[in-house]
Design a protein around this motif. Structure first.
Motif, PDB file in Angstrom:
ATOM      1  N   VAL A 192       0.827  -1.212   0.000  1.00 29.47           N
ATOM      2  CA  VAL A 192       0.000   0.000   0.000  1.00 29.47           C
ATOM      3  C   VAL A 192       0.859   1.259   0.000  1.00 29.47           C
ATOM      4  CG1 VAL A 192      -1.875  -1.171   1.205  1.00 29.47           C
ATOM      5  CG2 VAL A 192      -0.159   0.075   2.534  1.00 29.47           C
ATOM      6  N   TYR A 193       0.217   2.375  -0.373  1.00 32.50           N
ATOM      7  CA  TYR A 193       0.828   3.698  -0.309  1.00 32.50           C
ATOM      8  C   TYR A 193       0.030   4.501   0.706  1.00 32.50           C
ATOM      9  CZ  TYR A 193       3.259   7.872  -2.014  1.00 32.50           C
ATOM     10  OH  TYR A 193       4.051   8.985  -2.121  1.00 32.50           O
ATOM     11  N   LEU A 194       0.705   4.992   1.742  1.00 37.53           N
ATOM     12  CA  LEU A 194       0.014   5.495   2.922  1.00 37.53           C
ATOM     13  C   LEU A 194      -0.407   6.960   2.857  1.00 37.53           C
ATOM     14  CD1 LEU A 194       2.245   3.760   5.618  1.00 37.53           C
ATOM     15  CD2 LEU A 194      -0.012   3.038   4.815  1.00 37.53           C
ATOM     16  N   ASP A 195       0.257   7.782   2.020  1.00 41.01           N
ATOM     17  CA  ASP A 195      -0.019   9.219   1.992  1.00 41.01           C
ATOM     18  C   ASP A 195      -1.117   9.510   0.971  1.00 41.01           C
ATOM     19  OD1 ASP A 195      -0.071  11.953   1.963  1.00 41.01           O
ATOM     20  OD2 ASP A 195       2.098  12.222   1.755  1.00 41.01           O
ATOM     21  N   LEU A 196      -2.346   9.617   1.439  1.00 43.16           N
ATOM     22  CA  LEU A 196      -3.480   9.811   0.541  1.00 43.16           C
ATOM     23  C   LEU A 196      -3.465  11.169  -0.153  1.00 43.16           C
ATOM     24  CD1 LEU A 196      -6.364   8.248   2.668  1.00 43.16           C
ATOM     25  CD2 LEU A 196      -5.134   7.222   0.747  1.00 43.16           C
ATOM     26  N   LYS A 197      -2.774  12.139   0.407  1.00 40.73           N
ATOM     27  CA  LYS A 197      -2.727  13.475  -0.186  1.00 40.73           C
ATOM     28  C   LYS A 197      -1.700  13.555  -1.321  1.00 40.73           C
ATOM     29  CE  LYS A 197      -4.174  15.855   4.050  1.00 40.73           C
ATOM     30  NZ  LYS A 197      -3.792  16.869   5.067  1.00 40.73           N
ATOM     31  N   ASP A 198      -0.785  12.606  -1.369  1.00 39.90           N
ATOM     32  CA  ASP A 198       0.301  12.649  -2.349  1.00 39.90           C
ATOM     33  C   ASP A 198      -0.082  11.835  -3.585  1.00 39.90           C
ATOM     34  OD1 ASP A 198       2.657  12.852  -3.723  1.00 39.90           O
ATOM     35  OD2 ASP A 198       3.853  11.670  -2.310  1.00 39.90           O
TER      36      ASP A 198
END
Length: 289
Positions: A192-198
């Protein structure tokens, strides 16, 4: 290649959230992981199990593959999770923190005893140093096992590593699992990729995963589904080139020619095999509308 199944976007959904389980029926994800483990607190485990069981029985998820991540078999909930879900017809049961072949073997036996159909396979989370080091042994242990899922968050913690844009601390682990997965014919999904804003960083992570050889990416939010679908789907250019290769190779074979040139490029069997894979994936995606 006719049995290819797109797994570009595989979205985790918390089992204790009934609204999320319902909303998942409308999301364009290729697959859904209905989660009983990390996303569920200990006092909600039984509620989540009952809600997921009801969701699987009720259905209505269309083409979306349904996977249930159970708690570890060494926890107070794991075996009860497996027994409850096994006969319901889910596409797979995902085992967390797999560290040895025996865990997969134990789960496969429990599935049989609980009345699971052959359709219900096992997926394995690869998320600890010991599990990574035993990836080949785990991949080879059971025909029920069909997929590796990278758990890069837990792995980063255990390695005392850092989350970096290029994921250099992860490459050894990712590579070992990719090698083992491909050697034994498993699907393999990126972490997964954790930074939803990026959003840009997420897309770059998807592109890197595609370049490394992953079949798709696990996701933590519905907003990540469409970008993952786009990156892990063959482009129009790839599809057109693949069809051109297949047609040229078939024509050359019919004429008894041993060498095939397409637009000045030498084409061999390995290129044709990959072209067929690309076209089969594209056709499977198109069939979903």
């Amino acid at each position: 290649m006719s049995s290819v199944r797109p797994r570009r976007s595989v979205l985790y959904m918390p089992g204790a959230n009934a609204r999320a389980l319902d909303k998942a029926r409308t999301l364009p994800a290729d697959a859904l992981i209905l989660d009983l483990e990390d996303a569920v607190s200990p006092d909600s485990k039984e509620l989540a199990r009952n809600q997921i069981a009801e969701a699987v029985k009720t259905g209505g998820y269309g083409y979306r593959e349904l996977i249930v991540r159970i708690n570890g078999l060494d926890t107070p909930w794991g075996l009860a999770d497996l027994k409850a879900i096994a006969p319901l017809g889910a596409d797979a049961i995902l085992l967390p923190k797999v560290e040895d072949p025996a865990t997969v073997s134990k789960a496969a036996i429990a599935l049989e005893q609980a009345g699971a159909s052959a359709k219900t396979t096992l997926w394995a989370m690869m998320e600890t140093p010991l599990g990574i080091l035993r990836a080949a042994e785990i991949a080879a242990v059971s025909k029920r096992l069909t997929c590796f899922v990278m758990g890069t968050s837990d792995l980063t913690k255990d390695l005392h590593a850092r989350h970096t844009p290029l994921r250099l601390p992860m490459l050894t682990s990712l590579g070992l699992c990719l090698l083992a997965g491909r050697a034994y014919g498993l699907t393999i999904l990126d972490g997964v990729y954790l930074d939803l804003k990026d959003e840009a960083g997420f897309e770059e992570s998807c592109i890197q995963g595609l370049e490394l050889g992953f079949d798709g990416k696990t996701l933590i939010h519905p907003s990540q589904v469409e970008p993952a679908n786009k990156v892990f789907a063959p482009s129009e250019g790839e599809i057109a080139w693949s069809r051109k290769i297949i047609e040229a190779f078939a024509e050359a074979e019919a004429q008894g020619k041993g060498v095939v040139l397409v637009d000045g490029k030498l084409i061999e069997n390995l290129h044709v095999d990959n072209a067929r894979r690309v076209v089969a994936l594209a056709d499977a995606i198109a069939a979903r509308g």
